[in-house]
Motif scaffolding. Sequence first.
Motif, PDB file in Angstrom:
ATOM      1  N   ARG A 153     -97.954 -28.627 -13.595  1.00  0.00           N
ATOM      2  CA  ARG A 153     -97.266 -27.360 -13.843  1.00  0.00           C
ATOM      3  C   ARG A 153     -98.285 -26.358 -14.366  1.00  0.00           C
ATOM      4  NH1 ARG A 153     -92.074 -28.214 -17.491  1.00  0.00           N
ATOM      5  NH2 ARG A 153     -91.971 -25.962 -17.096  1.00  0.00           N
ATOM      6  N   SER A 154     -98.226 -25.161 -13.842  1.00  0.00           N
ATOM      7  CA  SER A 154     -99.139 -24.119 -14.312  1.00  0.00           C
ATOM      8  C   SER A 154     -98.514 -23.381 -15.494  1.00  0.00           C
ATOM      9  CB  SER A 154     -99.457 -23.131 -13.187  1.00  0.00           C
ATOM     10  OG  SER A 154     -98.271 -22.519 -12.713  1.00  0.00           O
ATOM     11  N   TRP A 155     -99.337 -22.793 -16.332  1.00  0.00           N
ATOM     12  CA  TRP A 155     -98.860 -22.047 -17.494  1.00  0.00           C
ATOM     13  C   TRP A 155     -99.897 -20.998 -17.842  1.00  0.00           C
ATOM     14  CZ3 TRP A 155    -101.529 -22.181 -22.245  1.00  0.00           C
ATOM     15  CH2 TRP A 155    -102.575 -23.078 -22.301  1.00  0.00           C
ATOM     16  N   ILE A 156     -99.494 -20.047 -18.637  1.00  0.00           N
ATOM     17  CA  ILE A 156    -100.397 -18.995 -19.076  1.00  0.00           C
ATOM     18  C   ILE A 156    -100.186 -18.784 -20.570  1.00  0.00           C
ATOM     19  CG2 ILE A 156     -98.786 -17.127 -18.530  1.00  0.00           C
ATOM     20  CD1 ILE A 156    -101.265 -15.484 -17.687  1.00  0.00           C
ATOM     21  N   PHE A 157    -101.288 -18.618 -21.271  1.00  0.00           N
ATOM     22  CA  PHE A 157    -101.201 -18.497 -22.722  1.00  0.00           C
ATOM     23  C   PHE A 157    -100.799 -17.077 -23.121  1.00  0.00           C
ATOM     24  CE2 PHE A 157    -102.897 -18.161 -27.059  1.00  0.00           C
ATOM     25  CZ  PHE A 157    -102.333 -19.293 -27.607  1.00  0.00           C
TER      26      PHE A 157
END
Length: 389
Positions: A153-157
């Motif tokens: 799963r991709s995520w962004i801070f």
Amino acid sequence: MSICAAVAVVLTAAERHRLKKMAYGHKTPHQARQRAAVVLLAARGRGNARIAAETHLHVDTVRTWRGRFAHGGLPALADRKRSGRPARFTPVQVAEAKALACQLPAETGVPLSRWSCPELAAELTARGITDSVSVSTVRRWLLEDAVKPWQYRSWIFIRDPDFRAKAQRVLDLYARMFEGVPLGRDEYVVSSDEKTSVQARCRCHPTLAPGQARAMRVNHEYGRGGALAYLAANDVHQAKVLGRCEPTAGIVPFMNLVTQVMTTEPYASAKRIFWVVDNGSSHRGKRAIDRLASRFPNAIMVHTPVHASWMNQIEIFFSIVQRKVVSPNDCTNLDQVRDRLRAFEDRYKATAQPFQWKFTTTDLDDLLARLDRHTTADRQEISSAAQTT
């Protein structure tokens, strides 16, 4: 030669009720149903031979289960524990396999982006952890702990320093609150954005409708008929969508959408209209806020935090458009795309209900607390690694 008499079976009311549920239950395993039927017939005084004929079992099988129940009751009808084949792999080997699956392949010197079960089985053998292991065995080990290294799963801070304040402002508007005061009946919340590059793809062969045991077939090759931008605004609490098609996205097309909405009732005579937008180039920053306010004094632009477009409810509507209208696309020109989008708007308005938005400020606080714990742990790990080196 004397013949052994059949063992007498006497049932209590509770045992009879339980056995009947086993014998006639649709979800009861077949073997359990047979054993329950044997005991029920034995309780009626039937002989073993007659029970065997009625249940189509061997008389020795009937004698066995009749005797087991007579001496052990209902628990005796279950299968006895079997020792089975001795374990081939030790718990240490299983633990090492799971530990390897929980590491990034690049960290272990393997030129892969993620693990698969065949790759893990080969790597375990190459490292000497196991002599040989099948792919299904590795899959079974990972299934025990729900480890799925082939998924990601991709995520962004979060980078917006005012994330909490901006997010709370948007969530309060979805709950019909603004700066701690409930919204009035003549105040509305509109979520808006643009869906860029909606293409007209003319397939080289006509699309075939689905049939019996056959999915719809869409030709892979197509001719490009141009692209347009679809801009839409959704009334969050009334599920009323107003949209338009423009050649491209930008400040002028966005203001055209705003004008279309703000000149339509009930928004034209409303006390305040809150426009929830993301940080796209056509409505970014203070200039966009001033531009909107100067054109329509009763309009207030509210930005979602940076990299938080998921808070903009219009994205949910765009996902519906993508699934139901855009993909797959078989249109000869942009006029067909425009007509289809307009027709879908009318169809959507006829049955649309407001989205059930469940992410509240409490959920926001929990999310930020979890992120804070993760970042704190990461900082401590980096600091300890730096001290060690």
